[in-house]
Design a protein around this motif. Structure first.
Motif: not given
Length: 147
Positions: A116-136
């Motif tokens: 997931x791309x992130x646009x949060x000025x308080x946390x400068x992470x470019x994206x969020x990577x989440x392991x999930x068994x149900x991505x859809x």
């Protein structure tokens, strides 16, 4: 109200692995007597199983306004495009394509993930990577919740 909740529990077969450190502890304590060996076995198996349970207690929760993934919490308004990653793509984003400053909830025993791309000025992470068994399902819920 929780729209989505997924606990990233370790596979049940992993709890059998608790017997290995327990057996090694019992072997080390055997010279002190069978009671010490059995006590060491029981304590080591219990602590190892508790550690596995704690490691698998991380959860992904989507509420009306926030996404919580383990200890990470982001407002839905700061989330950008969501990309479903199959096993091969997830492996690449965990290794060669990974960004050091990315926020990750990574569990190696879960083969699929979302990015997931992130646009949060308080946390400068470019994206969020989440392991999930149900991505859809997670993609659908995030799309619904951001409307």
């Amino acid at each position: 109200m929780r729209l989505y909740e997924e606990r990233l529990a370790v596979p049940g077969t992993w709890f059998w692995l608790s017997a290995l450190p327990g057996a090694m502890t019992a072997a080390v304590l055997l010279p002190f007597g069978p009671a010490a060996a059995l006590g060491g076995l029981a304590v080591t198996v219990a602590l190892t199983a508790l550690g596995l349970y704690a490691y698998g207690s991380a959860a992904i929760v989507v509420t009306g306004g926030h996404l919580r993934a383990g200890s990470l919490r982001y407002p839905l308004t700061s989330l950008g495009m969501v990309e479903i990653l199959d096993a091969e793509e997830a492996f690449l984003w965990r290794t060669r394509r990974a960004d050091v400053s990315a926020a990750m909830l990574l569990r190696g025993y879960v083969p699929t993930a979302v990015r997931i791309e992130l646009d949060d000025p308080h946390r400068p992470a470019p994206y969020l990577y989440l392991s999930t068994r149900r991505p859809a399902t997670l993609l659908a819920v995030l799309s619904f919740a951001r409307r």
